[in-house]
Design a protein around this motif. Structure first.
Motif, PDB file in Angstrom:
ATOM      1  N   ASN A  74      74.542  40.079  37.742  1.00 43.12           N
ATOM      2  CA  ASN A  74      73.855  41.306  37.335  1.00 43.12           C
ATOM      3  C   ASN A  74      74.840  42.447  37.128  1.00 43.12           C
ATOM      4  OD1 ASN A  74      71.381  39.978  37.585  1.00 43.12           O
ATOM      5  ND2 ASN A  74      71.106  40.617  39.707  1.00 43.12           N
ATOM      6  N   VAL A  78      75.635  44.392  33.533  1.00 44.47           N
ATOM      7  CA  VAL A  78      75.461  45.838  33.397  1.00 44.47           C
ATOM      8  C   VAL A  78      76.797  46.515  33.095  1.00 44.47           C
ATOM      9  CG1 VAL A  78      74.820  47.949  34.622  1.00 44.47           C
ATOM     10  CG2 VAL A  78      73.423  45.887  34.870  1.00 44.47           C
ATOM     11  N   THR A 140      67.478  45.948  33.910  1.00 47.15           N
ATOM     12  CA  THR A 140      68.905  46.185  33.676  1.00 47.15           C
ATOM     13  C   THR A 140      69.112  47.102  32.473  1.00 47.15           C
ATOM     14  OG1 THR A 140      68.966  44.145  32.363  1.00 47.15           O
ATOM     15  CG2 THR A 140      69.594  43.977  34.679  1.00 47.15           C
TER      16      THR A 140
END
Length: 277
Positions: A74, A78, A140
């Motif tokens: 994640n 990002v 996100t």
């Protein structure tokens, strides 16, 4: 021939740099050795440097039981998307400020940097309301948009200084040879400021990778949290498992160190090529 004084100063410089390097990497070595210590060693004798027994139990627990790899994915998603978009927009904006608004360039860049006057906590509520109304809470995409809002202005401010170092005569010579504005920008100017772009990209990536406040507020799903929030979650309200914390820190830090070692070589090579050109 080197004089005696120059040899002495060179020796002193090497000793100073060697000591500074050891001091800089000592925390990383300590974290790594602590992460492979046997059960109970961290609490029974926390000041010991070398582990008595080696174990990978902490890494297995963090990776398989706590699913820490998902948090790293994640954060990578990002951070990389934020960096690519921010650098793309910032490079074009900085070039436009330097070439199309030379007199107002300094004023515009200062206005951009004023966005950093406000503490992040003051913008937490407006960001939360905006993300909630647009349906981007706990996504996100929303986190990337928030990161872009404070990464792009600073990246523009940094890149303005690099674009100012490119002589206008080089661009004019390229135009005489038949190059249009886009060709000049992509094939002439960008290669010359490549070290600055890489340095700015590193700064942007680190900021997005380490950001904690907005990632904690805007993302509630544990499967979408970033490494900064995941590391904080290891600190329980009553019990802190230092072994898990050290193992998770190694997983987060070591890949970043290796990645930036390769990037550092590219910065040095880019500086040399820019000097030759």
């Amino acid at each position: 021939m080197k004089t005696k004084n120059s040899k002495i100063w060179s020796l002193i410089s090497h000793i100073f740099l060697s000591v500074s390097t050891v001091i800089a990497i000592f925390p990383l070595i300590w974290i790594f050795l602590s992460s492979v210590k046997g059960k109970g060693e961290l609490t029974s004798n926390p000041t010991s440097f070398w582990p008595k027994t080696l174990t990978l139990d902490y890494f297995k627990h963090v990776i398989y039981d706590l699913n820490f790899i998902a948090n790293i994915k994640n954060s990578l998603l990002v951070s990389l998307v934020t960096t690519v978009i921010a650098i793309t927009i910032s490079a074009m904006a900085a070039y436009g400020i330097v070439r199309f608004f030379p007199k107002l360039g300094d004023v515009m860049s200062r206005l951009l940097i004023t966005t950093y006057i406000f503490p992040p906590i003051l913008l937490a509520i407006p960001y939360s309301i905006a993300m909630a109304k647009t349906g981007l809470t706990n996504t996100t995409t929303g986190l990337i948009i928030v990161y872009l809002s404070f990464s792009t202005p600073y990246a523009v401010w940094l890149l303005v200084g690099f674009f100012k170092t490119v002589p206008i005569e080089i661009e004019e010579a390229a135009k005489v040879d038949g190059a249009n504005r886009f060709t000049v920008f992509f094939k002439v100017v960008l290669p010359l400021v490549a070290p600055g772009i890489v340095a700015t990209a590193i700064y942007t990536f680190i900021n997005a990778w380490n950001e904690f406040l907005y990632a904690l507020i805007l993302v509630n799903d544990s499967s979408k949290t970033t490494v900064a929030v995941a590391l904080r979650s290891l600190n329980g309200s009553e019990i802190l498992d230092w072994g898990d914390m050290m193992a998770a820190s190694v997983i987060v830090v070591i890949p970043s160190v290796i990645f930036f070692c390769f990037i550092q070589n590219k910065i040095t090579g880019g500086l040399s090529e820019g000097a030759v050109k």
